[in-house]
Design a protein around this motif. Sequence first.
Motif, PDB file in Angstrom:
ATOM      1  N   MET A  51       0.821  -1.219   0.000  1.00 22.46           N
ATOM      2  CA  MET A  51       0.000   0.000   0.000  1.00 22.46           C
ATOM      3  C   MET A  51       0.851   1.264   0.000  1.00 22.46           C
ATOM      4  N   LEU A  52       2.109   1.180  -0.385  1.00 26.06           N
ATOM      5  CA  LEU A  52       2.923   2.382  -0.491  1.00 26.06           C
ATOM      6  C   LEU A  52       2.337   3.296  -1.563  1.00 26.06           C
ATOM      7  N   THR A  53       2.312   4.590  -1.262  1.00 26.33           N
ATOM      8  CA  THR A  53       1.663   5.532  -2.171  1.00 26.33           C
ATOM      9  C   THR A  53       2.644   6.531  -2.762  1.00 26.33           C
ATOM     10  N   TYR A  54       2.279   7.057  -3.920  1.00 25.56           N
ATOM     11  CA  TYR A  54       3.096   8.032  -4.638  1.00 25.56           C
ATOM     12  C   TYR A  54       2.167   9.134  -5.134  1.00 25.56           C
ATOM     13  N   TYR A  55       2.653  10.377  -5.087  1.00 26.04           N
ATOM     14  CA  TYR A  55       1.848  11.511  -5.515  1.00 26.04           C
ATOM     15  C   TYR A  55       2.674  12.485  -6.347  1.00 26.04           C
ATOM     16  N   ALA A  56       2.015  13.118  -7.294  1.00 25.79           N
ATOM     17  CA  ALA A  56       2.619  14.252  -7.965  1.00 25.79           C
ATOM     18  C   ALA A  56       2.681  15.416  -6.983  1.00 25.79           C
ATOM     19  N   ASP A  57       3.688  16.249  -7.130  1.00 28.08           N
ATOM     20  CA  ASP A  57       3.838  17.393  -6.212  1.00 28.08           C
ATOM     21  C   ASP A  57       2.604  18.290  -6.236  1.00 28.08           C
ATOM     22  N   SER A  58       1.974  18.386  -7.385  1.00 26.41           N
ATOM     23  CA  SER A  58       0.841  19.305  -7.539  1.00 26.41           C
ATOM     24  C   SER A  58      -0.390  18.882  -6.746  1.00 26.41           C
ATOM     25  N   VAL A  59      -0.439  17.627  -6.300  1.00 23.66           N
ATOM     26  CA  VAL A  59      -1.627  17.151  -5.584  1.00 23.66           C
ATOM     27  C   VAL A  59      -1.312  16.699  -4.156  1.00 23.66           C
ATOM     28  N   LYS A  60      -0.058  16.699  -3.782  1.00 25.31           N
ATOM     29  CA  LYS A  60       0.321  16.262  -2.430  1.00 25.31           C
ATOM     30  C   LYS A  60      -0.387  17.096  -1.384  1.00 25.31           C
ATOM     31  N   GLY A  61      -0.916  16.417  -0.380  1.00 24.89           N
ATOM     32  CA  GLY A  61      -1.610  17.117   0.699  1.00 24.89           C
ATOM     33  C   GLY A  61      -3.071  17.388   0.400  1.00 24.89           C
ATOM     34  N   ARG A  62      -3.485  17.202  -0.855  1.00 24.96           N
ATOM     35  CA  ARG A  62      -4.887  17.447  -1.229  1.00 24.96           C
ATOM     36  C   ARG A  62      -5.581  16.159  -1.679  1.00 24.96           C
ATOM     37  N   PHE A  63      -4.860  15.297  -2.355  1.00 22.38           N
ATOM     38  CA  PHE A  63      -5.426  14.050  -2.869  1.00 22.38           C
ATOM     39  C   PHE A  63      -4.924  12.877  -2.035  1.00 22.38           C
ATOM     40  N   THR A  64      -5.782  11.870  -1.902  1.00 15.81           N
ATOM     41  CA  THR A  64      -5.407  10.645  -1.194  1.00 15.81           C
ATOM     42  C   THR A  64      -5.847   9.440  -2.013  1.00 15.81           C
ATOM     43  N   ILE A  65      -4.891   8.561  -2.289  1.00 23.57           N
ATOM     44  CA  ILE A  65      -5.203   7.337  -3.019  1.00 23.57           C
ATOM     45  C   ILE A  65      -5.333   6.190  -2.024  1.00 23.57           C
ATOM     46  N   SER A  66      -6.262   5.302  -2.287  1.00 28.32           N
ATOM     47  CA  SER A  66      -6.443   4.126  -1.438  1.00 28.32           C
ATOM     48  C   SER A  66      -6.967   2.987  -2.300  1.00 28.32           C
ATOM     49  N   ARG A  67      -7.000   1.801  -1.734  1.00 24.02           N
ATOM     50  CA  ARG A  67      -7.530   0.673  -2.494  1.00 24.02           C
ATOM     51  C   ARG A  67      -8.193  -0.321  -1.567  1.00 24.02           C
ATOM     52  N   ASP A  68      -9.141  -1.043  -2.115  1.00 25.58           N
ATOM     53  CA  ASP A  68      -9.816  -2.130  -1.418  1.00 25.58           C
ATOM     54  C   ASP A  68      -9.666  -3.355  -2.318  1.00 25.58           C
ATOM     55  N   ASN A  69      -8.707  -4.191  -1.998  1.00 26.43           N
ATOM     56  CA  ASN A  69      -8.426  -5.327  -2.873  1.00 26.43           C
ATOM     57  C   ASN A  69      -9.588  -6.311  -2.922  1.00 26.43           C
ATOM     58  N   ALA A  70     -10.331  -6.397  -1.822  1.00 28.45           N
ATOM     59  CA  ALA A  70     -11.480  -7.311  -1.811  1.00 28.45           C
ATOM     60  C   ALA A  70     -12.544  -6.877  -2.813  1.00 28.45           C
ATOM     61  N   LYS A  71     -12.601  -5.578  -3.065  1.00 26.40           N
ATOM     62  CA  LYS A  71     -13.573  -5.039  -4.019  1.00 26.40           C
ATOM     63  C   LYS A  71     -12.947  -4.754  -5.383  1.00 26.40           C
ATOM     64  N   ASN A  72     -11.663  -5.071  -5.524  1.00 29.38           N
ATOM     65  CA  ASN A  72     -10.977  -4.814  -6.800  1.00 29.38           C
ATOM     66  C   ASN A  72     -11.107  -3.346  -7.211  1.00 29.38           C
ATOM     67  N   THR A  73     -10.978  -2.457  -6.253  1.00 31.16           N
ATOM     68  CA  THR A  73     -11.238  -1.036  -6.494  1.00 31.16           C
ATOM     69  C   THR A  73     -10.126  -0.167  -5.929  1.00 31.16           C
ATOM     70  N   VAL A  74      -9.754   0.844  -6.691  1.00 30.85           N
ATOM     71  CA  VAL A  74      -8.833   1.885  -6.254  1.00 30.85           C
ATOM     72  C   VAL A  74      -9.593   3.205  -6.224  1.00 30.85           C
ATOM     73  N   TYR A  75      -9.338   4.001  -5.207  1.00 30.01           N
ATOM     74  CA  TYR A  75     -10.042   5.268  -5.029  1.00 30.01           C
ATOM     75  C   TYR A  75      -9.058   6.441  -5.101  1.00 30.01           C
TER      76      TYR A  75
END
Length: 123
Positions: A56-80
């Motif tokens: 679950m290590l995450t990576y962000y573009a500088d332009s969105v850091k602190g504003r956007f959050t990525i997450s995932r639910d593998n059981a649902k096969n979904t990334v948010y």
Amino acid sequence: QVQLVESGGGLVQAGGSLRLSCTASGRTFSMYTGGWFRQTPGKEREFVSAIRWSDMLTYYADSVKGRFTISRDNAKNTVYLQMNSLKPEDTAVYYCAAHFRGSYYSDSSYDYWGQGTQVTVSS
């Protein structure tokens, strides 16, 4: 083969929030690093964020850091992608993708893509 479908785009005022979802079918998405890119007319596709499936290590573009959050639910096969404090410059078509190999920041490293969802931020 992985099929990806994005949802959650729309029109929002500056300062508002949206949550994008990317649901996979076919081969399990949980074995891939999931990424989000965005593109505006006349510009190249731009990396936004990525999340590894293993730790679950995450990576962000500088332009969105602190504003956007990525997450995932593998059981649902979904990334948010939770997008807060949206700005007019965030307006773009947002694409989710499944990483194949190489740099997470490069779109050429991703093998499967969704059809995109439009995000429009008004000032």
